[in-house]
Design a protein around this motif. Structure first.
Motif, short mmCIF file in Angstrom:
data_model
loop_
_atom_site.label_atom_id
_atom_site.label_comp_id
_atom_site.label_asym_id
_atom_site.label_seq_id
_atom_site.Cartn_x
_atom_site.Cartn_y
_atom_site.Cartn_z
N GLN A 41 0.83 -1.20 0.00
CA GLN A 41 0.00 0.00 0.00
C GLN A 41 0.87 1.26 0.00
N ILE A 42 1.89 1.25 0.85
CA ILE A 42 2.76 2.42 0.96
C ILE A 42 3.53 2.65 -0.34
N ALA A 43 4.05 1.57 -0.91
CA ALA A 43 4.81 1.69 -2.16
C ALA A 43 3.94 2.24 -3.28
N GLU A 44 2.69 1.74 -3.36
CA GLU A 44 1.79 2.17 -4.42
C GLU A 44 1.35 3.62 -4.22
N ARG A 45 1.07 3.99 -2.99
CA ARG A 45 0.57 5.34 -2.73
C ARG A 45 1.64 6.41 -2.88
N PHE A 46 2.86 6.12 -2.40
CA PHE A 46 3.88 7.17 -2.35
C PHE A 46 5.02 6.99 -3.36
N GLY A 47 5.14 5.81 -3.93
CA GLY A 47 6.21 5.58 -4.89
C GLY A 47 7.59 5.47 -4.27
N VAL A 48 7.65 5.13 -2.98
CA VAL A 48 8.93 4.97 -2.29
C VAL A 48 9.31 3.49 -2.25
N ARG A 49 10.59 3.26 -2.06
CA ARG A 49 11.04 1.87 -1.93
C ARG A 49 10.66 1.34 -0.55
N VAL A 50 10.16 0.12 -0.51
CA VAL A 50 9.77 -0.52 0.74
C VAL A 50 10.55 -1.82 0.90
N THR A 51 11.05 -2.04 2.10
CA THR A 51 11.77 -3.26 2.41
C THR A 51 11.32 -3.77 3.77
N ASP A 52 11.55 -5.06 4.02
CA ASP A 52 11.24 -5.60 5.35
C ASP A 52 12.49 -5.75 6.19
N SER A 53 13.61 -5.22 5.70
CA SER A 53 14.90 -5.35 6.38
C SER A 53 15.39 -4.02 6.91
N VAL A 54 15.55 -3.93 8.21
CA VAL A 54 16.09 -2.72 8.83
C VAL A 54 17.52 -2.47 8.37
N ALA A 55 18.32 -3.53 8.33
CA ALA A 55 19.72 -3.40 7.92
C ALA A 55 19.82 -2.91 6.48
N ASP A 56 18.95 -3.41 5.61
CA ASP A 56 18.94 -2.98 4.21
C ASP A 56 18.61 -1.49 4.11
N ALA A 57 17.61 -1.04 4.85
CA ALA A 57 17.21 0.37 4.80
C ALA A 57 18.29 1.28 5.34
N ALA A 58 19.08 0.80 6.30
CA ALA A 58 20.09 1.63 6.94
C ALA A 58 21.26 1.93 6.02
N VAL A 59 21.47 1.08 5.02
CA VAL A 59 22.60 1.27 4.12
C VAL A 59 22.40 2.54 3.29
N GLY A 60 23.31 3.47 3.44
CA GLY A 60 23.25 4.71 2.68
C GLY A 60 22.30 5.75 3.22
N ALA A 61 21.59 5.46 4.31
CA ALA A 61 20.64 6.43 4.87
C ALA A 61 21.37 7.42 5.78
N ASP A 62 21.04 8.69 5.62
CA ASP A 62 21.60 9.73 6.49
C ASP A 62 20.78 9.91 7.76
N LEU A 63 19.46 9.74 7.60
CA LEU A 63 18.54 9.91 8.72
C LEU A 63 17.79 8.60 8.94
N LEU A 64 17.93 8.02 10.12
CA LEU A 64 17.23 6.78 10.47
C LEU A 64 16.10 7.12 11.42
N VAL A 65 14.87 7.09 10.93
CA VAL A 65 13.72 7.49 11.73
C VAL A 65 13.02 6.24 12.27
N VAL A 66 13.05 6.07 13.58
CA VAL A 66 12.39 4.93 14.22
C VAL A 66 10.97 5.35 14.56
N ALA A 67 10.02 4.83 13.77
CA ALA A 67 8.61 5.20 13.94
C ALA A 67 7.78 3.96 14.23
N VAL A 68 8.22 3.18 15.23
CA VAL A 68 7.51 1.97 15.62
C VAL A 68 6.95 2.13 17.03
N LYS A 69 6.13 1.18 17.44
CA LYS A 69 5.62 1.19 18.80
C LYS A 69 6.77 1.01 19.78
N PRO A 70 6.69 1.64 20.95
CA PRO A 70 7.79 1.52 21.91
C PRO A 70 8.18 0.08 22.23
#
Length: 283
Positions: A41-70
């Motif tokens: 849903q997110i990929a289709e609505r916003f056109g952003v890349r979606v992954t299920d891997s935290v480590a994958d997303a962290a590669v090359g990211a300048d800002l790591l935003v943790v937006a999960v439940k505590p």
């Protein structure tokens, strides 16, 4: 600047939408979402890349935003611990990653302990009006966050509302005021609508009257140079209808009720962030 949003829930989605609306390109964002249907849903609505891997997303990211439940923060931090994070403390390092936590009640020290030495962390207390671009986000720096990094986080969060910075010692009070604040507002709206129905109005009409009055009053307060007390006094004619209503609210202890409510919320926030206590969200 590459931004990784870890968590595709309502707050994560609101941040993505705000960033895109402010002109940041979709190609510079990646979202971590473990539920395939939600990720699609997110990929289709916003056109952003979606992954299920935290480590994958962290590669090359300048800002790591943790937006999960505590309750899910520890699992995210464990996954980040396995990622190739930048060594921000190293001499000559040309990368400068920042971790931004939107998880309520999680202190920066707890996050810093699971990251490479000197890794900058910024703690954020958002609120749900972020969903309509009118959020109140309060940021507090960890030990290693520099002023220019706070400016960057402020700029990013400014896409979904207003931002103010405080010392982390004030975050429990912030949680009580603005983090939980929308619930108090909605409770007052409920009470006013119910009272209007009790006076003979239909629920639809009462709701329209109350909601627009709240919206208009908030706009007036924001744009006026007068304080809330001064604006209230301007509406309250001597011996008039408003004076009669305010007298009953004061007799009912409205000020002391809010004071006690916020003290209780602040205390609970402090309890949730203490060692050995299961951290919960705002609610």
């Amino acid at each position: 600047m590459r931004i990784a949003v870890i968590g595709g829930g309502r707050i994560g989605e609101a941040l993505i939408a705000g960033l895109l609306e402010s002109g940041r390109p979709a190609k510079d964002m990646v979202v971590v979402e473990t539920f395939p249907e939600r990720g699609a849903q997110i990929a289709e609505r916003f056109g952003v890349r979606v992954t299920d891997s935290v480590a994958d997303a962290a590669v090359g990211a300048d800002l790591l935003v943790v937006a999960v439940k505590p309750a899910d923060v520890d699992a995210v931090m464990t996954a980040l611990g396995k990622a190739a994070l930048a060594d921000n403390a190293s001499v000559g390092n040309d990368r400068d990653q920042i971790l931004v936590s939107l998880a309520a009640g999680v202190p920066t020290a707890r996050l810093e302990a699971k990251l490479p030495a000197g890794f900058p962390v910024v703690r954020v207390m958002p609120n749900t009006p972020m969903l309509v671009g009118q959020g109140m986000s309060v940021i507090a720096p960890g030990r290693y966050a520099r002023p220019q990094q706070l400016e960057l986080v402020t700029e990013v969060l400014g896409a979904v509302g207003k931002v103010v910075a405080v010392a982390e010692s004030q975050m429990d009070a912030v949680t009580a005021v603005s983090g939980s604040g929308p619930a108090y507002f909605f409770l007052v709206v409920e009470a006013l609508v119910d009272a209007g129905v009790g006076l003979g109005l239909t629920r639809d009409v009462a709701t329209q009257l109350v909601v627009q009055t709240m919206v208009g009053s908030a706009a007036l307060l924001e744009e006026s140079e007068q304080t809330a007390g001064e604006l209230r006094a301007a509406v309250t004619s001597p011996a008039g209808t408003t004076a009669a209503a305010v007298r009953e609210l004061e007799r009912g202890g409205i000020r002391s009720a809010f004071l006690e409510a916020l003290h209780a919320a602040k205390q609970r926030s402090a309890e949730q962030g203490s060692p050995g206590e299961g951290v919960g969200g705002v609610g």
